[in-house]
Design an enzyme around this catalytic site. Structure first.
Site, PDB file in Angstrom:
ATOM      1  N   PRO A  58       5.327  -1.518  44.056  1.00 44.85           N
ATOM      2  CA  PRO A  58       6.363  -1.847  45.025  1.00 44.85           C
ATOM      3  C   PRO A  58       5.885  -1.671  46.470  1.00 44.85           C
ATOM      4  O   PRO A  58       5.121  -0.759  46.779  1.00 44.85           O
ATOM      5  CB  PRO A  58       7.482  -0.870  44.727  1.00 44.85           C
ATOM      6  CG  PRO A  58       7.175  -0.264  43.421  1.00 44.85           C
ATOM      7  CD  PRO A  58       5.697  -0.383  43.231  1.00 44.85           C
ATOM      8  N   TYR A  59       6.363  -2.568  47.294  1.00 44.75           N
ATOM      9  CA  TYR A  59       6.164  -2.479  48.746  1.00 44.75           C
ATOM     10  C   TYR A  59       7.557  -2.523  49.348  1.00 44.75           C
ATOM     11  O   TYR A  59       8.271  -3.513  49.198  1.00 44.75           O
ATOM     12  CB  TYR A  59       5.321  -3.652  49.235  1.00 44.75           C
ATOM     13  CG  TYR A  59       5.233  -3.747  50.743  1.00 44.75           C
ATOM     14  CD1 TYR A  59       4.224  -3.106  51.433  1.00 44.75           C
ATOM     15  CD2 TYR A  59       6.170  -4.487  51.460  1.00 44.75           C
ATOM     16  CE1 TYR A  59       4.141  -3.199  52.818  1.00 44.75           C
ATOM     17  CE2 TYR A  59       6.096  -4.578  52.843  1.00 44.75           C
ATOM     18  CZ  TYR A  59       5.077  -3.933  53.511  1.00 44.75           C
ATOM     19  OH  TYR A  59       5.015  -4.028  54.877  1.00 44.75           O
TER      20      TYR A  59
END
Length: 68
Positions: free
Chosen positions: A2-3
């Protein structure tokens, strides 16, 4: 991996508060999606209130109105 990109106005967010945001958002990804915290990236962008608008007005102008 995830970003997460968090955007806040640049109105006195302390280093400690930013750290809490990073920890909290990372924990959310762990709890909800089962993501590895070591592979979770959190970026905090501080936006000048002149560059943020709500309902036709700059936030800087809205803040001035709140003071009067």
């Amino acid at each position: 991996m995830p970003y997460i990109n968090v955007k806040v106005t640049d109105e006195g967010v302390s280093c400690e508060q930013k750290n809490e945001i990073i920890q909290g958002v990372t924990q959310l990804m762990v709890d909800v999606l089962g993501k590895d915290p070591k592979a979770t990236f959190v970026v905090i962008d501080e936006i000048n209130t002149d560059n943020w608008g709500i309902g036709f007005e700059q936030v800087s102008e809205l803040r001035k109105q709140q003071l009067t």
